[in-house]
Design a protein around this motif. Structure first.
Motif: not given
Length: 92
Positions: A11-29
């Motif tokens: 998937y191509t994901v715009a860089d401005d969505h990285l904060d949202k993905l990092n928040q979700l990644d923190a929940q995974v962690q």
């Protein structure tokens, strides 16, 4: 950025969505750190769903270098733990 979901595609994901993905990644962690399989599965699904929703799928015949590689949604905590770094699945 190009994000690969193992067993699914890129998937191509715009860089401005990285904060949202990092928040979700923190929940995974956090779920992985707590060894909470159920919470982990929910958090991983949410992260993958966000990539699918925020991103644009690349055609199957296109193969680009992936900046992020995420596990399949049905991978268990023990399998994904090998992929986790100190920063989670998504560095930064």
């Amino acid at each position: 950025m190009i994000v690969r979901i193992l067993g699914e595609g890129q998937y191509t994901v715009a860089d401005d969505h990285l904060d949202k993905l990092n928040q979700l990644d923190a929940q995974v962690q956090r779920a992985a750190d707590a060894e909470d399989e159920e919470r982990f599965a929910v958090a991983l699904r949410a992260l993958l769903d966000a990539v699918r929703t925020l991103g644009t799928p690349l055609p199957d015949q296109t193969l680009e270098p992936s900046e992020l590689v995420l596990p399949e949604g049905d991978m268990g905590l023990a399998q994904v733990r090998a992929l986790l770094s100190d920063e989670g699945l998504i560095p930064g």
